[in-house]
Write a protein that holds these residues in place. Structure first.
Motif, PDB file in Angstrom:
ATOM      1  N   THR A   1       0.833  -1.193   0.000  1.00  0.00           N
ATOM      2  CA  THR A   1       0.000   0.000   0.000  1.00  0.00           C
ATOM      3  C   THR A   1       0.864   1.237   0.000  1.00  0.00           C
ATOM      4  O   THR A   1       2.024   1.188   0.392  1.00  0.00           O
ATOM      5  CB  THR A   1      -0.912   0.034   1.241  1.00  0.00           C
ATOM      6  OG1 THR A   1      -0.105  -0.087   2.403  1.00  0.00           O
ATOM      7  CG2 THR A   1      -1.910  -1.108   1.207  1.00  0.00           C
TER       8      THR A   1
ATOM      9  N   ALA B   1      -2.550  -3.656 -15.500  1.00  0.00           N
ATOM     10  CA  ALA B   1      -3.774  -3.375 -16.265  1.00  0.00           C
ATOM     11  C   ALA B   1      -3.871  -1.897 -16.619  1.00  0.00           C
ATOM     12  O   ALA B   1      -4.230  -1.536 -17.754  1.00  0.00           O
ATOM     13  CB  ALA B   1      -4.996  -3.813 -15.464  1.00  0.00           C
ATOM     14  N   ALA B   2      -3.542  -1.028 -15.643  1.00  0.00           N
ATOM     15  CA  ALA B   2      -3.595   0.422 -15.889  1.00  0.00           C
ATOM     16  C   ALA B   2      -2.586   0.819 -16.955  1.00  0.00           C
ATOM     17  O   ALA B   2      -2.899   1.597 -17.872  1.00  0.00           O
ATOM     18  CB  ALA B   2      -3.343   1.181 -14.599  1.00  0.00           C
TER      19      ALA B   2
ATOM     20  N   ALA C   1       0.654   4.959  -7.709  1.00  0.00           N
ATOM     21  CA  ALA C   1       1.216   3.641  -7.407  1.00  0.00           C
ATOM     22  C   ALA C   1       2.702   3.512  -7.710  1.00  0.00           C
ATOM     23  O   ALA C   1       3.392   2.702  -7.076  1.00  0.00           O
ATOM     24  CB  ALA C   1       0.445   2.572  -8.185  1.00  0.00           C
TER      25      ALA C   1
ATOM     26  N   TYR D   1      -3.993   6.418 -11.217  1.00  0.00           N
ATOM     27  CA  TYR D   1      -3.529   5.280 -10.406  1.00  0.00           C
ATOM     28  C   TYR D   1      -2.041   5.043 -10.598  1.00  0.00           C
ATOM     29  O   TYR D   1      -1.316   4.771  -9.631  1.00  0.00           O
ATOM     30  CB  TYR D   1      -4.322   4.026 -10.768  1.00  0.00           C
ATOM     31  CG  TYR D   1      -3.927   2.824  -9.947  1.00  0.00           C
ATOM     32  CD1 TYR D   1      -4.265   2.749  -8.604  1.00  0.00           C
ATOM     33  CD2 TYR D   1      -3.200   1.777 -10.506  1.00  0.00           C
ATOM     34  CE1 TYR D   1      -3.900   1.652  -7.830  1.00  0.00           C
ATOM     35  CE2 TYR D   1      -2.830   0.681  -9.751  1.00  0.00           C
ATOM     36  CZ  TYR D   1      -3.177   0.624  -8.410  1.00  0.00           C
ATOM     37  OH  TYR D   1      -2.798  -0.445  -7.643  1.00  0.00           O
TER      38      TYR D   1
ATOM     39  N   ALA E   1      -6.878   5.423 -14.821  1.00  0.00           N
ATOM     40  CA  ALA E   1      -5.664   4.617 -15.002  1.00  0.00           C
ATOM     41  C   ALA E   1      -4.419   5.480 -14.876  1.00  0.00           C
ATOM     42  O   ALA E   1      -3.441   5.092 -14.213  1.00  0.00           O
ATOM     43  CB  ALA E   1      -5.698   3.916 -16.367  1.00  0.00           C
TER      44      ALA E   1
ATOM     45  N   TYR F   1      -3.737  -0.316 -20.398  1.00  0.00           N
ATOM     46  CA  TYR F   1      -4.829   0.518 -20.903  1.00  0.00           C
ATOM     47  C   TYR F   1      -4.306   1.855 -21.416  1.00  0.00           C
ATOM     48  O   TYR F   1      -4.720   2.339 -22.476  1.00  0.00           O
ATOM     49  CB  TYR F   1      -5.868   0.739 -19.808  1.00  0.00           C
ATOM     50  CG  TYR F   1      -7.131   1.414 -20.305  1.00  0.00           C
ATOM     51  CD1 TYR F   1      -8.118   0.691 -20.964  1.00  0.00           C
ATOM     52  CD2 TYR F   1      -7.328   2.778 -20.129  1.00  0.00           C
ATOM     53  CE1 TYR F   1      -9.274   1.304 -21.429  1.00  0.00           C
ATOM     54  CE2 TYR F   1      -8.478   3.399 -20.593  1.00  0.00           C
ATOM     55  CZ  TYR F   1      -9.443   2.655 -21.238  1.00  0.00           C
ATOM     56  OH  TYR F   1     -10.579   3.272 -21.712  1.00  0.00           O
TER      57      TYR F   1
ATOM     58  N   ASN G   1      -1.221  -2.914  -6.357  1.00  0.00           N
ATOM     59  CA  ASN G   1      -1.185  -4.318  -6.754  1.00  0.00           C
ATOM     60  C   ASN G   1      -0.565  -4.412  -8.140  1.00  0.00           C
ATOM     61  O   ASN G   1      -0.921  -3.637  -9.031  1.00  0.00           O
ATOM     62  CB  ASN G   1      -2.617  -4.888  -6.750  1.00  0.00           C
ATOM     63  CG  ASN G   1      -2.674  -6.329  -7.203  1.00  0.00           C
ATOM     64  OD1 ASN G   1      -2.630  -6.609  -8.396  1.00  0.00           O
ATOM     65  ND2 ASN G   1      -2.786  -7.241  -6.244  1.00  0.00           N
ATOM     66  N   ARG G   2       0.347  -5.334  -8.317  1.00  0.00           N
ATOM     67  CA  ARG G   2       1.060  -5.398  -9.601  1.00  0.00           C
ATOM     68  C   ARG G   2       0.133  -5.692 -10.761  1.00  0.00           C
ATOM     69  O   ARG G   2       0.364  -5.254 -11.893  1.00  0.00           O
ATOM     70  CB  ARG G   2       2.171  -6.439  -9.532  1.00  0.00           C
ATOM     71  CG  ARG G   2       1.707  -7.862  -9.299  1.00  0.00           C
ATOM     72  CD  ARG G   2       2.898  -8.810  -9.269  1.00  0.00           C
ATOM     73  NE  ARG G   2       2.482 -10.193  -9.074  1.00  0.00           N
ATOM     74  CZ  ARG G   2       3.325 -11.220  -9.096  1.00  0.00           C
ATOM     75  NH1 ARG G   2       4.612 -11.012  -9.292  1.00  0.00           N
ATOM     76  NH2 ARG G   2       2.887 -12.447  -8.912  1.00  0.00           N
ATOM     77  N   TRP G   3      -0.961  -6.430 -10.484  1.00  0.00           N
ATOM     78  CA  TRP G   3      -1.906  -6.716 -11.559  1.00  0.00           C
ATOM     79  C   TRP G   3      -2.688  -5.458 -11.939  1.00  0.00           C
ATOM     80  O   TRP G   3      -2.941  -5.212 -13.131  1.00  0.00           O
ATOM     81  CB  TRP G   3      -2.866  -7.826 -11.125  1.00  0.00           C
ATOM     82  CG  TRP G   3      -2.168  -9.127 -10.895  1.00  0.00           C
ATOM     83  CD1 TRP G   3      -1.908  -9.722  -9.687  1.00  0.00           C
ATOM     84  CD2 TRP G   3      -1.610  -9.996 -11.896  1.00  0.00           C
ATOM     85  NE1 TRP G   3      -1.231 -10.898  -9.866  1.00  0.00           N
ATOM     86  CE2 TRP G   3      -1.034 -11.102 -11.219  1.00  0.00           C
ATOM     87  CE3 TRP G   3      -1.555  -9.959 -13.289  1.00  0.00           C
ATOM     88  CZ2 TRP G   3      -0.410 -12.128 -11.887  1.00  0.00           C
ATOM     89  CZ3 TRP G   3      -0.928 -10.988 -13.957  1.00  0.00           C
ATOM     90  CH2 TRP G   3      -0.365 -12.057 -13.268  1.00  0.00           C
ATOM     91  N   LEU G   4      -3.059  -4.670 -10.946  1.00  0.00           N
ATOM     92  CA  LEU G   4      -3.732  -3.401 -11.230  1.00  0.00           C
ATOM     93  C   LEU G   4      -2.808  -2.441 -11.962  1.00  0.00           C
ATOM     94  O   LEU G   4      -3.221  -1.751 -12.901  1.00  0.00           O
ATOM     95  CB  LEU G   4      -4.238  -2.769  -9.933  1.00  0.00           C
ATOM     96  CG  LEU G   4      -5.453  -3.435  -9.269  1.00  0.00           C
ATOM     97  CD1 LEU G   4      -5.764  -2.735  -7.944  1.00  0.00           C
ATOM     98  CD2 LEU G   4      -6.651  -3.378 -10.197  1.00  0.00           C
ATOM     99  N   VAL G   5      -1.558  -2.394 -11.520  1.00  0.00           N
ATOM    100  CA  VAL G   5      -0.586  -1.530 -12.194  1.00  0.00           C
ATOM    101  C   VAL G   5      -0.413  -1.963 -13.645  1.00  0.00           C
ATOM    102  O   VAL G   5      -0.386  -1.139 -14.568  1.00  0.00           O
ATOM    103  CB  VAL G   5       0.762  -1.554 -11.451  1.00  0.00           C
ATOM    104  CG1 VAL G   5       1.843  -0.842 -12.263  1.00  0.00           C
ATOM    105  CG2 VAL G   5       0.626  -0.895 -10.075  1.00  0.00           C
TER     106      VAL G   5
END
Length: 392
Positions: free
Chosen positions: A2, A233-234, A287, A283, A280, A237, A227-231
């Motif tokens: 976090t 995905a962002a 992040a 974030y 995105a 995109y 989260n590496r998956w969110l990063v």
């Protein structure tokens, strides 16, 4: 993992707001060689989305902790007063812009200017258009951000109250309103001309509330999860959007026959691709420490000062941009001419911000000196006088 956010003033917000203001200024002088370098050319969203998201964050910072049972009325009145200031500012700016175009049309013998930026209806039907201007039903081109922000501030007390107690439910309701407004094309109407407001507050409130809810969450000790998956995905995109806007895919009204608010890129109703793009990008800034640190500066950095004085700088930037538009129409010039126009306009905005910052410093120093003079010396034992001096 976090990422906590410091309780001290976050200069990233001021710097990002400053960059949004400067981008809006350049975009509001269309046709220059520098227009292709602004943020809108790198994805689905533009500076307007950044401005509204930052506005929601700013409202949370300014009023979130004050919106308690004992202070709700005062906080509400302050938000509504600010909305009133924005309304008056918009009306004055609109009249100044119309006067500018009319003056050039008369003295430079360029009546064609009166057909631009939605001024022509005023020439044809002054009574009704003046009513439309006062009621916000008639807005000039490049002068339509303040009305939506004023309406959002009028709605902000209800937003803050709802988000404070039920953040998830508040965002669900806000998202549902965005979706309904987009699918059924519900928006404040123009008057007397047909159509809707260029920026629909019923749609843009969702982005505003996302910024508001996120910052209230952080102010209460929460964190933005990384989260590496969110990063991933962002980042995917954002890169896809960068390629998309420079390919033949760009320009379609919608895809797969979906409602425009879902499958299109409409700005009035804040279509989903635009909304996801600004979220995105935001974030990734939060992040990724390496990216986030690019926008963190000292409070006396020029961009931090410019972003801190956002409203007067925005007004000045709007007027200067309209003047630059007129100058380019009279004399198109070229790269050097465009460079001089934009550089001069940006320099004037920085000069205004530094002047206002200097005024606030002088005023603060004057109040401090006045306070010191009003405190009469009191003879007391050493310990008491030392405490008194320390607490001044």
């Amino acid at each position: 993992m976090t990422t906590p956010i410091s309780p001290e003033r976050d200069t990233r917000i001021d710097v990002l707001r400053a960059l949004a203001l400067l981008t809006i200024f350049v975009d509001h002088v269309p046709g220059t060689a520098f227009e292709v370098l602004t943020y809108k050319n790198f994805g689905f969203s533009d500076a307007a989305e950044a401005f509204v998201l930052i506005s929601g964050i700013s409202v949370a910072l300014a009023y979130g902790t004050k919106f308690r049972p004992a202070g709700r009325l005062l906080a509400t009145l302050k938000m509504w007063r600010r909305a009133g200031v924005l309304y008056v500012t918009h009306i004055v700016t609109t009249m100044a812009v119309m006067a500018l175009f009319c003056a050039v049309a008369v003295f430079a013998r360029r009546p064609d200017l009166l057909k631009l930026i939605n001024i022509e209806p005023l020439m044809k039907n002054p009574p009704e258009v003046l009513v439309g201007i006062v009621t916000l039903g008639h807005q000039l081109g490049y002068n339509n951000i303040l009305p939506v922000y004023a309406v959002l501030l009028l709605m902000a007390p209800a937003f803050v109250l709802f988000v404070s107690y039920r953040p998830v439910a508040a965002l669900v309701v806000s998202g549902a309103l965005w979706l309904v407004a987009g699918i059924w094309q519900i928006a404040p109407p123009n008057y007397p001309e047909p159509g809707f407001w260029f920026l629909n507050p019923l749609s843009w409130q969702f982005l505003f509330n996302i910024g508001l809810a996120a910052m209230l969450h952080v102010r209460r000790g929460g964190v933005i999860p990384v989260n590496r998956w969110l990063v991933g995905a962002a980042a995917t995109y954002v890169l896809t959007a960068l390629v998309w806007v420079h390919s033949p895919l760009w320009g379609q009204i919608t895809w797969f026959k979906l409602p425009v608010v879902i499958g299109g890129f409409d700005k009035t109703f804040l279509s989903l691709p635009r909304l996801l793009h600004i979220l995105a990008v935001s974030y990734l800034i939060v992040a990724l420490p390496a990216l986030s640190s690019l926008f963190r500066t000292s409070p006396d950095h020029p961009l931090a000062i410019l972003g801190k004085r956002s409203l007067p700088v925005f007004i000045a930037g709007t007027l200067i941009a309209m003047l630059a538009q007129v100058m380019r129409l009279i004399n198109p010039g070229g790269l050097v001419y465009d460079s001089l126009l934009l550089s001069a306009g940006i320099a004037m905005q920085f000069a205004l911000a530094f002047y206002l910052e200097w005024l606030s410093t002088i005023a603060g120093s004057g109040k401090a000196r006045a306070t010191q003079k009003d405190v009469a010396p009191v003879r007391a034992p050493f310990g008491v006088s030392a405490v008194a001096r320390a607490n001044r």
